[in-house]
Design a protein around this motif. Structure first.
Motif, PDB file in Angstrom:
ATOM      1  N   GLY A 447      -2.262   3.160  -2.859  1.00 13.64           N
ATOM      2  CA  GLY A 447      -2.026   1.724  -2.744  1.00 13.64           C
ATOM      3  C   GLY A 447      -0.575   1.338  -2.555  1.00 13.64           C
ATOM      4  N   ASP A 449       1.138   0.878   0.227  1.00 16.89           N
ATOM      5  CA  ASP A 449       1.301  -0.140   1.267  1.00 16.89           C
ATOM      6  C   ASP A 449       0.936  -1.529   0.741  1.00 16.89           C
ATOM      7  OD1 ASP A 449       2.193   1.603   3.261  1.00 16.89           O
ATOM      8  OD2 ASP A 449       0.144   2.187   3.766  1.00 16.89           O
ATOM      9  N   GLN A 450      -0.147  -1.617  -0.019  1.00 19.17           N
ATOM     10  CA  GLN A 450      -0.549  -2.904  -0.578  1.00 19.17           C
ATOM     11  C   GLN A 450       0.493  -3.426  -1.562  1.00 19.17           C
ATOM     12  OE1 GLN A 450      -2.410  -0.266  -0.292  1.00 19.17           O
ATOM     13  NE2 GLN A 450      -4.232  -0.834   0.908  1.00 19.17           N
ATOM     14  N   SER A 451       1.065  -2.530  -2.351  1.00 20.05           N
ATOM     15  CA  SER A 451       2.104  -2.945  -3.309  1.00 20.05           C
ATOM     16  C   SER A 451       3.328  -3.494  -2.588  1.00 20.05           C
ATOM     17  CB  SER A 451       2.506  -1.756  -4.186  1.00 20.05           C
ATOM     18  OG  SER A 451       1.424  -1.306  -4.975  1.00 20.05           O
ATOM     19  N   LYS A 453       3.328  -4.943   0.353  1.00 25.72           N
ATOM     20  CA  LYS A 453       2.984  -6.228   0.948  1.00 25.72           C
ATOM     21  C   LYS A 453       3.046  -7.353  -0.081  1.00 25.72           C
ATOM     22  CE  LYS A 453       0.011  -4.366   4.618  1.00 25.72           C
ATOM     23  NZ  LYS A 453      -1.379  -4.232   5.107  1.00 25.72           N
ATOM     24  N   ARG A 454       2.725  -7.026  -1.345  1.00 21.90           N
ATOM     25  CA  ARG A 454       2.748  -8.043  -2.402  1.00 21.90           C
ATOM     26  C   ARG A 454       4.083  -8.074  -3.146  1.00 21.90           C
ATOM     27  NH1 ARG A 454      -2.129  -5.351  -3.753  1.00 21.90           N
ATOM     28  NH2 ARG A 454      -1.070  -4.578  -5.636  1.00 21.90           N
ATOM     29  N   ARG A 558      -0.929   3.920  -9.292  1.00 21.77           N
ATOM     30  CA  ARG A 558      -0.598   2.873  -8.326  1.00 21.77           C
ATOM     31  C   ARG A 558       0.807   2.349  -8.611  1.00 21.77           C
ATOM     32  NH1 ARG A 558      -3.263  -0.621  -4.876  1.00 21.77           N
ATOM     33  NH2 ARG A 558      -5.238   0.398  -5.383  1.00 21.77           N
TER      34      ARG A 558
END
Length: 570
Positions: A447, A449-451, A453-454, A558
């Motif tokens: 995760g 990439d998601q981290s 982005k946020r 994560r």
């Protein structure tokens, strides 16, 4: 000097010793040794990453070549072909057996195996210590000298670890066998170990020096002849079709060779820098001049006097013979204008110092032995603690670089921690290895990439520096972080570089800055809140990058992420 020839057991028998003395001289030291060894193995396992670094990838090339080979001769050639001046048959066999059993290579297992070899080396040093007939607590400085991360390239680099720890282990086994064996089977086993050493690392042929020394000392002249013949055959086989690299064949100055030779022997004093300091050269010179006369005297007495069993210290002299020979070979082929002690060779210095300590115990009069022991134990505790403080950061950086490159390879078939040209040259066998499954990457930083982005944008602009080292240009990034704090050895901190034109994200390892000693004592925090990264600009596409930072409790958890204000470019 006569103290080195005979061994007298002056200890009272076990039944005569009070229970309290046995507790403090055997049980408590034994418990400490066991705990210390387990802690070392745990740290080695924690720092290890299942990822190939630099020359480790040659093991993947081996499997690639074997899979496409059309004839047994091609397979044999793949095992014996030279790699960076070495014929690494034994490490390749380890990888090949792993492939046959599991269908893929496990680089973390090779690192653990290499550190297990270090524990076996400690066991063989303990066997030499037992011949001195002293209580167990006298042995405590030896693991403090050996089980540390001054030679961290051996501790967490799979191929390098397999080469150097196996070579040291084989050498100590050979000297132990030839010191006492009377059987042909024992002689053959030692001979096979010497041949295996030759094809483990380029310096491995120096293990034959052990046999020449001990077999001549024991007047086993028939065995000596067979041993010498095997040495010549191994040398011919090793040099057949061999070509020296540019570094090994370049001219060198005698002063640089001798400086590196003594610097390698005394490399325990190169804690702050890899440069060979006056202290390391002085300690190496003292060690060499202090031990060599005893080696020669023991050899002369064994040949000139009446035939009798060798003294217990003869096996230690044989160990030193190997170490001096292998260090001289390293110094001759690796010496440069600036005397740098390569990190991986400091293993030999640790073994040298441990053996020197055993000799000091042997020659020290009983009335002074406890004082000498107490002083040396304090020095060894200080040395081990200093190594932990200084080298742990380097190991954390290496681990975070490897973890970062698992992400980089999965997303871009690219590695940031190794030179661009190496990346390009290795693509032809690395991509098939990954795509066909015999190179498997662990699921690190799920995760990420998601981290990113946020991620929260911090009003902090990281400092950047540009430096040049040889032909390479490096960029250094420094950023203070209060959101995360490096509190455990399992924590991961990595820098993210997001290319603004392509949107691609590259990761590189982050290095925590060590806290001031006052803060360590008052807050119990080893690291401050400042992190840095260093990478060669040639390993990444040119352009404009936003910088971020990823933090994870462990590599498999994560991560959290933040982004910094501003951009960097080259």
């Amino acid at each position: 000097m006569n103290n080195l020839v005979t061994v007298v057991d002056s200890r009272p028998k076990a039944a005569e010793r009070p229970e309290r003395i046995i507790l403090f001289t055997y049980y408590l030291p034994g418990a400490f040794l066991l705990a210390f060894c387990l802690a070392y193995l745990y740290e080695a396992y924690t720092f290890a990453v299942d990822f190939p670094f630099m020359d480790d990838t040659s093991l993947l090339r081996l499997i690639y070549e074997i899979r496409k080979a059309d004839a047994p001769a091609q397979v044999l050639h793949s095992f014996f072909v030279s790699d960076n001046d070495h014929r690494i048959v034994i490490p390749r066999l380890v990888a090949f057996v792993d492939y046959l059993l599991n269908g893929r290579l496990h680089f973390k297992a090779y690192i653990v195996l290499a550190n297990g070899n270090v524990l076996l080396i400690l066991l063989l040093l303990y066997k030499r210590f037992k011949a001195l007939s002293l209580p167990l607590f006298y042995f405590l400085p030896v693991p403090l000298l050996l089980l540390q991360f001054q030679y961290h390239e051996v501790n967490n680099w799979a191929l390098t670890g397999l080469q150097h720890t196996s070579l040291c282990l084989f050498a100590l086994l050979i000297s132990g066998i030839l010191y006492s064996t009377e059987s042909t089977a024992g002689f053959v086993l030692a001979l096979l170990l010497a041949v295996a050493s030759t094809f483990t690392h380029g310096n491995g042929i120096t293990t034959f020096g052990i046999g020449l020394y001990l077999l001549a000392s024991r007047r086993k002249f028939q065995w000596f002849g067979y041993w010498l013949l095997a040495l010549l055959l191994c040398l011919l086989g090793y040099l057949w079709g061999y070509s020296f690299s540019g570094e090994a064949s370049s001219p060198r100055r005698a002063l640089s060779v001798f400086s590196l030779f003594f610097g390698l022997i005394g490399a325990n004093f190169t804690i702050v820098s890899d440069s060979s300091s006056v202290a390391s050269i002085a300690w190496g010179l003292l060690l060499f001049l202090g031990v060599t006369p005893f080696i020669l005297l023991n050899f002369y007495r064994s040949l000139a006097g009446e035939k009798k069993p060798l003294s217990a210290t003869s096996v230690i002299f044989a160990d030193f013979t190997f170490l001096f020979l292998t260090v001289s070979m390293i110094a001759f082929f690796r010496a440069q204008e600036t005397v740098i002690v390569p990190n991986r060779f400091k293993l030999y210095a640790a073994v040298c110092s441990a053996l020197a300590y055993l000799l000091i115990l042997r020659i020290t009069a009983r009335s002074y032995r406890n004082y000498v022991y107490a002083g040396l134990l304090c020095l060894c505790v200080f040395f081990n603690g200093l190594c932990f403080l200084h080298y742990t950061r380097a190991i954390l950086l290496k681990r975070s670089q490897y973890v970062a490159d698992t992400y980089n390879w999965k997303h871009h078939f690219h590695m940031v921690s190794i030179p661009f040209q190496f990346n390009a040259n290795a693509q032809y066998y690395l991509r098939p290895a990954y795509q066909e499954g015999y190179w498997h990457l662990p699921d690190y930083l799920p995760g990420a990439d998601q981290s990113l982005k946020r991620a929260k944008l911090l009003p902090v602009r990281p400092k950047t520096y540009t430096i040049r080292e040889g032909e390479h240009v490096y960029r250094i990034i420094e950023a203070p972080i209060t959101e995360f704090r490096h509190r455990a050895l399992t924590n991961e901190v990595l820098f993210a570089l997001i290319h603004q034109s392509t949107g691609k994200t590259y990761l590189t390892g982050g290095l925590p800055q060590r806290a001031a000693y006052r803060r360590m004592l008052t807050e119990g925090s080893v690291y401050s809140g400042i992190y840095s990264a260093k990478f060669a600009t040639s390993t990444l596409p040119p352009g404009r990058y936003r910088v971020g930072l990823l933090y994870a409790e462990t590599a498999r958890s994560r991560p959290e992420a933040v982004l910094f204000d501003g951009f960097i470019s080259w």
